[in-house]
Structures are given as structure tokens and as C-alpha cells.
Write a protein that holds these residues in place. Structure first.
Motif, short mmCIF file in Angstrom:
data_model
loop_
_atom_site.label_atom_id
_atom_site.label_comp_id
_atom_site.label_asym_id
_atom_site.label_seq_id
_atom_site.Cartn_x
_atom_site.Cartn_y
_atom_site.Cartn_z
N UNK A 1 0.84 -1.20 0.00
CA UNK A 1 0.00 0.00 0.00
C UNK A 1 0.88 1.25 0.00
N UNK A 2 0.46 2.24 -0.75
CA UNK A 2 1.23 3.49 -0.85
C UNK A 2 0.59 4.54 0.05
N UNK A 3 1.40 5.11 0.92
CA UNK A 3 0.92 6.11 1.86
C UNK A 3 0.44 7.35 1.10
N UNK A 4 -0.70 7.91 1.51
CA UNK A 4 -1.17 9.15 0.88
C UNK A 4 -0.14 10.26 1.09
N UNK A 5 -0.09 11.19 0.14
CA UNK A 5 0.90 12.26 0.26
C UNK A 5 0.39 13.39 1.13
#
Lengths: 456, 456
Positions: free
Chosen positions: B64-68
Motif C-alpha cells: 500500500x502506498x501512503x497518501x501524500x
């Protein structure tokens, strides 16, 4: 559920993949002709590798990957309580997505230094990710094509990289200007003007010359007290018509003379190479590329506006690069000088598309489609399709018998240039209907004749 | 700072890139010969697209990619307070990394359905990411090579995909067994044995036959009360020697007859194609591929142990696939039947490497290296290098003059097959020393003769 794509990213249809591969393959072949070898690095890097390499803004634009499993277990409790996103981040994300190809290359070289023969000439064509605000022509996932050599200070490579740029754009059919400068000339300029300590500010102002003109540059320079005399000297350097004139201006300024000498040496290699530069090669003493990290040669490629028209200015640079005195120093391997250039694949794509230079790239790589009118012809046609494929020709068959109009529409939509039509009559006579879609020309031919014709 | 690579991921050196590209290019050319077209989808997909498609385990293995930006601002406060990683996740990460190529393909088809001509034949060669525990042969970043057709129920494609498997492995020089079955035969088997409701359990047990033998399967079946009669009937089906025998066993079992009929139709297409299968093609009534999502044909490829030896069993399957009745249903587009197969590129790489089938892949794609003994020869040699490149030959030059031994060592380490040595004598006579590295054979030749020799 209505599916959506991630903002700032793109799907590539077959036709676009074909066009992009045409660019990549052109570059790849040229890189290898010049002795460069491909490497690939992983999509994810440790954030400890990436962070701090691209400035504060870069750190923010890195995509971070959340740790797996119960990631909150080891989270920074204080940051959690204070809802401090920035402080919490390192404790819940240890990986990030590749931001450019230079830092992973430096890491690769340091980790594999015992297996590498230096000078190491490598190229790398891979996507990178940046959490930029998406806008026209700017994507969150895009390809970089980098070609670098590390472990040599020889200026032969500066000459070689100019030739690679030249050959690549010549093959792509795009007329460009290859601009060349040297960091040492910019340092000489600041010294010659009498403001060696304002080097960064002076160069930052000059870098905007294209956009704001000399009046604008003068206003910028006045902000940090460069006087009229200083301004005139700066202008004299930028306007110098060649390296000889520049050399006489730089009398007694050692760093400036070094810059002149380096560019002369690059020119000497070019002269010795019997290679005729096909594009415009312009030594441009104002070129700084935002100062980046370059320590020697600086390169930039822009579309030639005298050919592509004033519109091309908006396209900005489609390539750039330079020499770094110490590429791997960030990972503890000192004194590794490197020089390289980058091709902006997405911008090159847009420019080629706008100038209609993709004309020979097929919509579909299939050469011929077999259409059949009855069940027996379908199986018969399947055998013929295999026969065509066995001859090395990309061939396909519509999997059902159907109305002629429907089948032709399918061939048309896919953009396949030829069709073979088989009904009972063709099957028994073995004279097949062969149609060229663009002209509509139709003839009756045996399968052997069709294969012979398609092989040409 | 000592750089490290992300665990479970790999750097690829030039030689490995060359070997991998040999596999990819072989597949690509065959896919296109059969009319399949490349698409590419983004590395990141929305988690709403990915989640729930791969089971609970799959959801956990998604990166999962962390929100910016200030991602905690919109975080689920309750989950934060309870340190509930799982519950918090959707509120701080809306993107994930591609987990396979099938779900992105389905999304692509649904989003682009108005621009696609169906049946749509596509292939896709891209990396995927899984947060699996890294172990030998299992990576967190690896390539998948998928070839699928969507929008047709025609069994012609099952025949075509068998041929693609056969041709691909024949070209790679790897002898394999292509195993084929049909889900409907497995359903027929459960019905014939008298346990139609235990379909999943029966098939799960049979799927282990290779590993646990008939005794093991019997023990498994007893766990859910399959009696001796049922067991014997199951064994009869699996041991049936051909489709005709199976058909007579399945008298009155409609779904089983359908399965037999489908496999007969695939065979009829193969027979009509005049294509000689070069590997072993085995109809295997025990093949289930973990039941996956297949609704019709099922395929699997394993290395042929009768050729590669018993060791090959450990390698597991190097390809698999099948038909899905409803590939895009998850995104709301109904009744799109699709069939496809996948090539396990990393496993194929390992097998080819182990069986020494990469022998013709060069360490370095450079054909010849120019070495020079003095400064004047360096510039002269640079010109000759360009002359060789202009003839379309990959050539390189060592950028400094140096001791002969050092230069030869460099040529050796890179694995370049030929060198040209230029000193004052060679330069003046224009008879260059040309050496073949492997044999050590050396001769004096003009540059034109060298180019002619390298062009062969």
C-alpha cells in the motif's frame, strides 16, 4: 463498482505502446552501439537511500510505501498523538518508489563495485514516480532514459554523449539544438564580473535569460547589487562569439580558463571522430540547467524552433545532463567522476506526436486477418493462419463465422492492413480472396502467393 | 552510509538484463505472431480496484502506498487511538502496487470498452509486487507475462494458446509438458462419484495427487466421508485413458459431457491447424490449478522430467492459465468470457540458467573494443571507433592510453570478444592489431577489413 485509474497515471493502448517502444528501441540500439550496457534496479528503494537526495521538495514528492503487517506497532507514539504526519512517516514506511535513475545507479555502483569494470558505461530505461500535482504533460509515473559513464574523467565521453544525442534525434526525425556549456565557465563568469561570491544568484538570473530577456536579467542582478559594470561584463561573456574570445576575456581567471580548455578538448575529440553532427550544436555560455549538481560539462537539448516553429519553445527541453565530479560520494565511494545525459521520453513522445513523426508506427502489429464465412472454412482458415504464422508473418483469424460486414468492421477497427476472406468457393478452389484494406484492391490468390506477397 | 537494497528485490546486471530480454523478446515476438497486442497499465492502482480480488491473504500481501501530504488529517481517529493498523489503512492509503496483470487488464477493458474491438487479444509483460516472505526463487518484485483474449467463447483460442505455449518453449529450447483439463470435467467427476456438493474438497484433494499419491488422496477424501465406491470412481475418471473412455463414464452427466465436448473441439482445432506440437501435450483429468477462478479450459506447463531429470519436479509449474466466463464482472461489465495463459518469467529464467540454455547470450553487447597506446592514437582511435559504429557494429574505446596489460584486463572483464590495439606503428601503417579474445588469435588488418570481418 465503476473502476478508476490513479490520478496522474496512464494506461497505454497497443498503438501507444508501439510508439513508445519505437522511441525506446531507437535509444537502446544507439546506446549499445556506443558500448553502453543496460541495468535495471527495483521499483522500491529504501527511504534511507532516497531521502535527502532531492532537496526538501523532492522528499515531499517521494511516494512512500506503508510497512506491511501491523505497522502501527512500531509507530512513533508521540508523533501519533500529535497527529504529526511528517514525523510519523519514517516509523511506518521504510520504502519508497524510485524518484529518478541517478540515485539508484549510484547505489548500484557502490554495492556492485567489485564486479564492475570501470569505466562503467550503463544505460537505464525505467519508470519513476513523483507525487507532483498532475497537469498537462506532467505525470506521476513517467519513464526516464539515462545513459551515463562512471569512473573516468576523460572528456572523450562528453564528445560521445553529444554524438549519442545527435544520432538519436536524427534517427527519430526530430531537428534539435544541442546546447553545451561548462560549470567552470559559469564560475569564471562570476569571477570576471567581480562577484565570485554571488555565483549562484548570477547563474540563477542568467538561467532565466530565455524567458525574461536581458532587461529582466538586469533587474534580477540588481537585487543583489551587481552594478552596471558587472552587468556589462556578464553580458560580454554570454555574448562571446567563441571559445577564443572567451579565453581572452578570462585572462588570469583560472577556473574560467579551465572551462574553456575542457570545451576545447571536447571539440578536439569531435573533430577527430570524422562524425558529422546532423543537428545544431551550440556552445551556449548561459546554459546552467538550474545548476543541478553538475561540476563540469552541461548539456541540454531543445527542439529547433527554426524548423518546428515558435510553438516548440513551450515544449521546453527534451533532454539534459552533465558531469558530476562525485556521483557515488553520497554512499561513501569517493572520487568517482561520472558524466551522463537523459532523454525525456514522455516529452519526446508528445513532440513526435504533435509533429506527426510517428507515421510509420502501426496501430496493430498484425499484418493479415483471416475471415471465414462458414464453419468448415473456419477450421480450414485456422490451418491457413498457422501456415502464415509459420512463415514468420503476424497473422490472426476471426474466431467465428459471421456476416461479412461485421467481420470487415472488426478488421477496420483493429487497423490490420490485409484480410483474407474464405467461403466455400475459396475453400474448394484454394483461390482465396485477398484484400488490401486501404485501397480496397482485391485479388484471388493461393495461400503461397499471399505469403510471398506479405513477406515483401 | 552503507547502501542497501529492499529485501526481496533485485538489481539486474547487464548480463542478466540481456538474458531476461531474450526471454521477453522471444515471448513478445510469438505473441505478436499470433495477433496479440501489448498494453501497459500503471504500477499503482487504486486500492478500491485491488482489494477483495485476491482473497484475504492477497489483501494482506498488497503493497500500500501512503497518501501524500498531511495524511493523518483525514485518518480514522478511532483506529488511530486503538492502534488498529488494519482499520486505519484505508484512511491513510488509497493506492497500492499492481499485484497481478489480470485485475488491471479487467479494469482496462471496462474503462476502454468503447475503443476496443472485441475479441480483444492482448499481452502484457510487466512487474508485479507482493509482500510475501522472501525466499529462494520467490521475490517481492517479479515479472508476469500474460497473454489473454477477451470477448469470445470460441475454443479456437484454447487451441491457439496451446500452440503459443508449445512454440515459446520450443524456441527457448526447454522441453516441457503442457497439461490440459477443463473445469467441467472436474465437476462431472464429483457428480459421477456421487458427491457433487463436495466438488471443492474433492478437487482440492486431487490437486495434491502429484505430491501425496493415491493413498494420500484417499485419506484426504475420507475426511469428508467419500466412501470406497466414490474413491474408486474418482480414480477411474482420473485414470481414463482418453476422452472417449471418459465420455462413456460420464453417461448422463451433462456437465461432464460438456467438458469432454469442449476438449474434443479444442483437439479438432489443433488437428485442423497443420501445426505439429513439439512438446508433450497431455490431457490430465486431475489438473485443477488450485481451482482459481477458471470456468472452462485449464492449462499448466511443467518442465519435462524425462528430459531434465527428477530435479525438474522441484521447479513446479512454469506457466498456467485457463478460461474465465466472466472476467470483467467485478467491474460491472457482464458476460465477457476470456481465456489466457501466463508465463512465469522468473522461474523460466532459473530453469534456463540451471540447464545452461543461455549459452549464446553475451555478457556485454559490445563487439569490439579499441585500445590505444599514446595520446595521438587515442584521438585517432576515437575516429576509428566512430567509423565502426557507423557500420552498425557495437563498438567502444578505452578512454585513456595505458599499459597494455591493464587495458586487456578491462576488455576481459567486460567480456568483449574482439579488441583493436593501436600504437604509433599501427597508426602510421594503418595496419591495426586485431585480436580475438577467446582464441588469442591476432592479425594485422586495415579498418575496412576489420569492419568486414565483424559484419559477418
Amino acid at each position: 463498482m465503476k473502476p478508476e485509474i490513479v490520478q496522474g497515471t496512464r494506461d497505454f493502448s497497443p498503438q501507444v505502446v508501439n510508439k513508445r517502444n519505437y522511441i525506446f528501441n531507437t535509444l537502446r540500439n544507439i546506446f549499445e552501439k556506443y558500448g553502453y550496457q543496460a541495468i535495471e534496479t527495483p521499483t522500491m528503494e529504501r527511504l534511507s537511500t532516497l531521502t535527502g537526495k532531492y532537496g526538501d521538495e523532492g522528499d515531499q514528492l517521494l511516494f512512500k510505501v506503508l510497512n506491511n503487517g501491523d505497522y502501527l506497532k512500531k509507530a512513533n507514539k508521540e508523533a501519533l498523538e500529535n497527529l504529526d504526519s511528517k514525523k510519523l512517516m519514517p516509523s511506518i514506511a521504510k520504502r519508497g518508489l524510485r524518484y529518478d535513475l541517478t540515485v539508484p545507479f549510484a547505489r548500484y555502483v557502490v554495492m556492485n563495485r567489485n564486479d564492475i569494470a570501470f569505466p562503467f558505461k550503463r544505460y537505464q530505461i525505467q519508470p519513476v514516480w513523483r507525487a507532483d500535482r498532475p497537469q498537462r504533460g506532467r505525470y506521476r509515473e513517467f519513464y526516464q532514459c539515462d545513459v551515463d559513464v562512471i569512473g573516468s574523467k576523460s572528456l572523450l565521453y562528453e564528445a560521445e554523449l553529444i554524438q549519442i544525442y545527435d544520432e538519436a534525434f536524427a534517427q527519430l526525425g526530430l531537428e534539435v539544438v544541442i546546447r553545451v556549456n561548462n560549470r567552470k565557465i559559469l564560475e569564471g563568469l562570476a569571477a570576471y564580473a567581480g562577484y565570485p561570491d554571488s555565483f549562484v544568484q548570477i547563474v540563477t538570473a542568467i538561467d532565466k535569460l530565455d524567458k525574461i530577456g536581458w532587461d529582466g536579467v538586469k533587474t534580477e542582478l540588481e537585487k543583489f547589487d551587481v552594478d552596471e559594470n558587472g552587468f556589462q561584463k556578464i553580458r560580454k561573456v554570454i555574448d562571446a562569439k567563441d571559445l577564443m574570445e572567451l579565453s581572452s576575456l578570462f585572462e588570469g581567471i583560472e577556473v574560467g580558463q579551465q572551462g574553456v580548455q575542457e570545451l576545447n578538448e571536447v571539440q578536439a575529440f569531435l573533430d577527430a571522430s570524422n562524425y558529422t553532427v546532423k543537428n545544431k550544436l551550440a556552445i551556449d555560455f548561459s546554459l546552467a540547467r538550474g545548476l543541478s549538481y553538475y561540476t563540469g560539462g552541461i548539456f541540454e537539448v531543445v527542439v529547433d524552433i527554426s524548423v518546428a516553429g515558435q510553438e516548440a519553445v513551450k515544449m521546453g527541453s527534451i533532454g539534459g545532463g552533465g558531469r558530476y565530479a562525485d556521483l557515488t560520494g553520497m554512499f561513501g565511494l569517493k572520487d568517482m567522476s561520472g558524466v551522463g545525459v537523459s532523454f525525456g521520453a514522455d516529452r519526446i513522445y508528445d513532440v513526435l506526436d504533435e509533429l506527426n513523426l510517428f507515421k510509420d508506427i502501426p496501430t496493430d502489429t498484425t499484418q493479415v486477418l483471416v475471415l471465414t464465412m462458414d464453419e468448415e472454412s473456419l477450421k480450414y482458415g485456422f490451418g491457413l493462419t498457422q501456415q502464415i504464422r509459420a512463415a514468420g508473418i503476424n497473422a490472426d483469424i476471426y474466431p467465428e463465422v459471421g456476416k461479412f460486414k461485421k467481420l470487415m468492421k472488426y478488421a477496420n477497427r483493429r487497423g490490420i492492413p490485409y484480410v483474407i476472406i474464405i467461403g466455400e468457393q475459396e475453400r474448394t478452389s484454394q483461390e482465396l480472396s485477398f484484400k488490401e484494406m486501404e485501397t480496397g484492391a482485391q485479388s484471388k490468390l493461393t495461400i503461397e502467393n499471399i505469403i510471398a506477397q506479405l513477406s515483401n
